[in-house]
Design an enzyme around this catalytic site. Structure first.
Site, PDB file in Angstrom:
ATOM      1  N   GLU A 400      44.030  49.697  41.006  1.00 11.50           N
ATOM      2  CA  GLU A 400      42.738  49.426  40.764  1.00 11.50           C
ATOM      3  C   GLU A 400      41.763  48.151  40.865  1.00 11.50           C
ATOM      4  O   GLU A 400      41.152  47.651  40.381  1.00 11.50           O
ATOM      5  CB  GLU A 400      42.204  50.115  39.831  1.00 11.50           C
ATOM      6  CG  GLU A 400      42.765  51.585  39.708  1.00 11.50           C
ATOM      7  CD  GLU A 400      42.498  52.270  40.253  1.00 11.50           C
ATOM      8  OE1 GLU A 400      42.158  51.982  41.789  1.00 11.50           O
ATOM      9  OE2 GLU A 400      43.223  53.955  40.416  1.00 11.50           O
ATOM     10  N   GLY A 401      42.929  47.736  41.836  1.00  8.75           N
ATOM     11  CA  GLY A 401      43.167  45.629  42.046  1.00  8.75           C
ATOM     12  C   GLY A 401      43.769  45.169  40.161  1.00  8.75           C
ATOM     13  O   GLY A 401      43.240  46.241  39.363  1.00  8.75           O
TER      14      GLY A 401
END
Length: 589
Positions: A400-401
């Site tokens: 997620e990043g």
């Protein structure tokens, strides 16, 4: 009452009565928690080894059982076959599923980043076509953003979509990498550039000609989840499968990632509790030098710190769930396409989502690492669950990043909001300059959590002081000063964490009484004091990178005034906290 503005916590004081805490859960919420726990214990745990060996048929069958219980449709509107529950309910489900190990990731990818793009950005026709099957588990979803050459730089994607001359379909070509659930997913949320420029989102079905799946990746952890490439070769996707509008893919991608970050943090809460439970039980049973290792102060100190960080993370996550319920209250996802309203409501708390993600993933890594250390050599043996948790947890700082990207996003988001006039960051910083010149230190604190409240206020002032200096020094080039941005992010993360723990403790003391809230107050005191020391250190380091000579000495003198505090008897408090944790046999608050 007006809605809370995202990022405003750094500028304003928050009333403890306005936040959501785990103690606010209703009986319905507790029933959802018990149902999820029963599902994990009754259906998943007995098949743990088979699931960890990646059995597609077994995984899909269990997903359908989860669908029958409503666990896949919690956030799907009732009009489309779901339960339409609030974010607090889905947060509880996310947390309680942590005990399902890799299967928790399988469900999470399906219900979160796989299904929610259609919930929040789909047309009524798309919702009616896909959501009932996704809510029941009849169809499984996957999210396809990452490519072999573009991870953090998602907009550099090379997957292309060519619109047909008559506008009835798009032809997609490209490869997506590291796609969770790809091995058995029926639907793929795919990002591609229309005619090479307009970043857009498509619902791609597995049965479409030209769709193929690459081999399973050989992973370090989360071995029971499917992770494969998705290959698209001249795939003709009907125009009605375009999600929202051409060129709006970045809004869908980044806002769904925001929710994904928050959900990841919720899962980390459950993971922390599980790891702490394994560590405490082992420490109580393992004997060394004629006594249980739990009785040794150094082991107790570890258990206390594990419990403290879990408490702080839990406070952050449930507070943020309350913000989401507040922000999405006016968005009717049960009718038609609500893309603009959804994007705005989700983006409001983008900063808080990144804060939760970074703190949560690093808290879980800390807790499982200490859990393994408490197990000693046995922690390195696969027979013990902590070994798997150690391997599984590491991906969360990348998912997620990456945490590095999120650390750049956190201050960047705050500054952009200030520049748009959405947050009074600049006026607050200017007013602080005058206040600092007349600052008179030297206060005494006697009441419960009074000094911690003061330290939180000083932490906000320190951030504003250092942040204002950084903006003034570097201006538009600040985005190139990644080390400074990272330190500013650390301060923001710490302030949100300190405040969330403090507000929850105050609320608990008010509702339940100081005696019942004593443990929360003690954990808050330890965390606030030790984190305040970190904030001062980061501030000194950052100021030294911005200024020099007399100006630096002046700034450090001001910082010294802001950073004055009384020393806390932290060792004694940790021993008290450890005793409560050991007696409880796991997480306690």
């Amino acid at each position: 009452m007006s809605k809370t503005i995202g990022g405003s916590f750094i500028l304003e004081d928050t009333d403890y009565r306005s936040i959501v805490t785990p103690e606010d859960c209703t009986e319905e919420h507790r029933m959802i928690a018990r149902m999820t726990e029963d599902f994990v214990e009754g259906e998943i745990a007995p098949l743990d080894e088979e699931l960890e060996a990646l059995d597609y048929e077994l995984t899909v069958g269990l997903l359908r059982k989860a669908g029958e219980l409503g666990l896949l449709g919690a956030e799907v509107p009732e009009a489309y076959g779901g339960l339409g529950l609030d974010k607090l309910s889905s947060t509880i489900i996310n947390e309680k599923l942590s005990g399902a190990s890799s299967f928790a990731l399988t469900i999470g990818a399906h219900v979160g980043i796989g299904t929610l793009p259609i919930v929040y950005f789909g047309s009524d026709e798309q919702k009616r076509k896909y959501l009932p099957a996704l809510a029941s588990g009849e169809k499984i979803a996957a999210y396809c953003l990452t490519e072999p050459s573009s991870g953090s730089d998602a907009l550099a994607a090379r997957t292309m979509a060519q619109r047909s001359e008559d506008g009835t379909f798009y032809t997609l070509n490209g490869t997506k990498q590291f796609i969770t659930n790809a091995g058995f997913a029926d639907l793929f949320i795919v990002y591609a550039k229309v005619n090479g420029t307009a970043f857009s989102t498509f619902i791609v079905e597995r049965t479409m000609e030209g769709v193929s799946i690459g081999p399973e990746e050989k992973k370090m952890g989360i071995k029971g989840s499917s992770t494969c490439p998705l290959i698209l070769e001249d795939v003709k996707v009907p125009a009605e499968n375009l999600l929202w509008e051409e060129g709006k893919g970045h809004l869908i991608a980044f806002n769904i990632l925001n929710i994904g970050r928050f959900k990841l943090a919720a899962g980390c809460v459950g993971g922390c509790k599980d790891a702490l439970g394994y560590a405490v039980r082992y420490a109580r049973e393992r004997k060394q030098f004629g006594r249980a290792v739990a009785s040794f102060p150094l082991i107790g100190s570890k258990l206390a710190e594990m419990n403290i960080r879990t408490y702080v993370l839990e406070s952050m996550v449930y507070r943020t769930a309350g913000l989401f319920d507040e922000g999405l209250a006016g968005v009717d996802s049960g009718s038609g396409s609500v893309g603009p309203a959804s994007a705005k409501a989700i983006a409001e708390y983008a900063l808080e989502c990144s804060v939760n993600k970074v703190f949560g993933s690093e808290a879980l890594d800390f807790v499982v690492d200490e859990g393994m250390q408490i197990h000693g050599g046995y922690g390195y043996i696969r027979e013990y669950r902590i070994e798997r948790m150690y391997r599984d947890s590491r991906i969360n700082r990348i998912f997620e990043g990456t945490n590095e990207i999120n650390r750049l996003l956190i201050p960047g988001t705050l500054i952009k909001r200030a520049m748009k006039g959405e947050l009074p960051l600049i006026p607050k910083a200017m007013a602080l300059q005058a206040e600092l010149l007349s600052l008179v230190p030297g206060q005494s604190f006697e009441g419960v959590l009074e000094e911690e409240t003061h330290l939180l206020a000083m932490s906000k002032k320190i951030f504003l002081m250092v942040g204002a200096q950084a903006v003034q020094k570097f201006q538009a080039k600040l985005e190139e000063e990644q080390e400074i941005l990272s330190r500013l992010a650390d301060m923001l993360i710490s302030v949100y964490a300190m405040e969330s723990a403090l507000l929850r403790a105050k609320k608990r003391n008010t509702v339940s009484g100081e005696e019942k809230g004593r443990l929360a107050s003690e954990m808050t005191s330890v965390f606030v004091h030790q984190t305040f020391v970190d904030i001062e250190r980061w501030a000194r380091e950052t100021l030294a990178a911005i200024e020099s000579g007399d100006m630096l000495r002046t700034q450090l003198s001001v910082l010294k005034k802001l950073a004055r505090r009384q020393e806390l008897p932290a060792i004694a408090l940790r021993r008290t906290i450890a005793g409560r944790v050991i007696d409880a046999g796991g997480y306690v608050v």
